[in-house]
Design a protein around this motif. Structure first.
Motif, PDB file in Angstrom:
ATOM      1  N   ASP A  38       0.829  -1.208   0.000  1.00  0.00           N
ATOM      2  CA  ASP A  38       0.000   0.000   0.000  1.00  0.00           C
ATOM      3  C   ASP A  38       0.861   1.255   0.000  1.00  0.00           C
ATOM      4  O   ASP A  38       0.570   2.228  -0.700  1.00  0.00           O
ATOM      5  CB  ASP A  38      -0.944   0.011   1.202  1.00  0.00           C
ATOM      6  N   ARG A  39       1.947   1.252   0.788  1.00  0.00           N
ATOM      7  CA  ARG A  39       2.840   2.413   0.816  1.00  0.00           C
ATOM      8  C   ARG A  39       3.540   2.600  -0.524  1.00  0.00           C
ATOM      9  O   ARG A  39       3.696   3.726  -1.006  1.00  0.00           O
ATOM     10  CB  ARG A  39       3.863   2.269   1.944  1.00  0.00           C
ATOM     11  N   VAL A  40       3.941   1.502  -1.145  1.00  0.00           N
ATOM     12  CA  VAL A  40       4.590   1.595  -2.455  1.00  0.00           C
ATOM     13  C   VAL A  40       3.597   2.122  -3.490  1.00  0.00           C
ATOM     14  O   VAL A  40       3.952   2.958  -4.338  1.00  0.00           O
ATOM     15  CB  VAL A  40       5.173   0.225  -2.883  1.00  0.00           C
ATOM     16  N   ASP A  41       2.356   1.665  -3.434  1.00  0.00           N
ATOM     17  CA  ASP A  41       1.327   2.167  -4.346  1.00  0.00           C
ATOM     18  C   ASP A  41       1.138   3.671  -4.185  1.00  0.00           C
ATOM     19  O   ASP A  41       1.014   4.400  -5.171  1.00  0.00           O
ATOM     20  CB  ASP A  41      -0.009   1.459  -4.112  1.00  0.00           C
ATOM     21  N   ALA A  42       1.108   4.130  -2.952  1.00  0.00           N
ATOM     22  CA  ALA A  42       0.938   5.569  -2.705  1.00  0.00           C
ATOM     23  C   ALA A  42       2.127   6.348  -3.266  1.00  0.00           C
ATOM     24  O   ALA A  42       1.951   7.407  -3.881  1.00  0.00           O
ATOM     25  CB  ALA A  42       0.784   5.833  -1.210  1.00  0.00           C
ATOM     26  N   ARG A  43       3.325   5.815  -3.064  1.00  0.00           N
ATOM     27  CA  ARG A  43       4.514   6.497  -3.603  1.00  0.00           C
ATOM     28  C   ARG A  43       4.488   6.516  -5.127  1.00  0.00           C
ATOM     29  O   ARG A  43       4.846   7.516  -5.754  1.00  0.00           O
ATOM     30  CB  ARG A  43       5.780   5.805  -3.104  1.00  0.00           C
ATOM     31  N   LEU A  44       4.060   5.422  -5.742  1.00  0.00           N
ATOM     32  CA  LEU A  44       3.974   5.385  -7.200  1.00  0.00           C
ATOM     33  C   LEU A  44       2.935   6.367  -7.720  1.00  0.00           C
ATOM     34  O   LEU A  44       3.145   7.000  -8.766  1.00  0.00           O
ATOM     35  CB  LEU A  44       3.654   3.968  -7.687  1.00  0.00           C
ATOM     36  N   ASP A  45       1.828   6.499  -7.010  1.00  0.00           N
ATOM     37  CA  ASP A  45       0.810   7.469  -7.416  1.00  0.00           C
ATOM     38  C   ASP A  45       1.379   8.887  -7.386  1.00  0.00           C
ATOM     39  O   ASP A  45       1.153   9.679  -8.305  1.00  0.00           O
ATOM     40  CB  ASP A  45      -0.422   7.372  -6.520  1.00  0.00           C
ATOM     41  N   ARG A  46       2.110   9.209  -6.309  1.00  0.00           N
ATOM     42  CA  ARG A  46       2.722  10.539  -6.226  1.00  0.00           C
ATOM     43  C   ARG A  46       3.759  10.727  -7.331  1.00  0.00           C
ATOM     44  O   ARG A  46       3.841  11.794  -7.950  1.00  0.00           O
ATOM     45  CB  ARG A  46       3.370  10.740  -4.857  1.00  0.00           C
TER      46      ARG A  46
END
Length: 78
Positions: A38-46
């Motif tokens: 989930d944290r990696v997904d958020a970073r990729l979105d940013r």
């Protein structure tokens, strides 16, 4: 009950306890992995947002440079 039956049941209970404990640990690992994903997904979105902004800025600069080049060469040919 015979001693053999008691031993068999004891081994069965021990194996079941070992299996349940192993599954609990595995589920905890999955939960931690899910949180990291989930944290990696958020970073990729940013990161996607930042790359999109860079693409727009680059396109704007390319347009300005094309216009400047045309203006310079148009004046030079006159």
């Amino acid at each position: 009950m015979t001693p053999e039956l008691i031993a068999i049941l004891g081994v069965g209970v021990a194996l079941a306890a070992f299996g349940v404990t192993g599954l609990q640990l595995l589920f905890k690992q999955f939960e931690r992995l899910d949180a990291r994903i989930d944290r990696v997904d958020a970073r990729l979105d940013r990161l996607e947002g930042r790359v999109a902004a860079l693409e727009q800025g680059q396109a704007r600069l390319e347009g300005l440079l094309d216009g400047l080049r045309e203006a310079i060469f148009e004046r030079a040919t006159r």
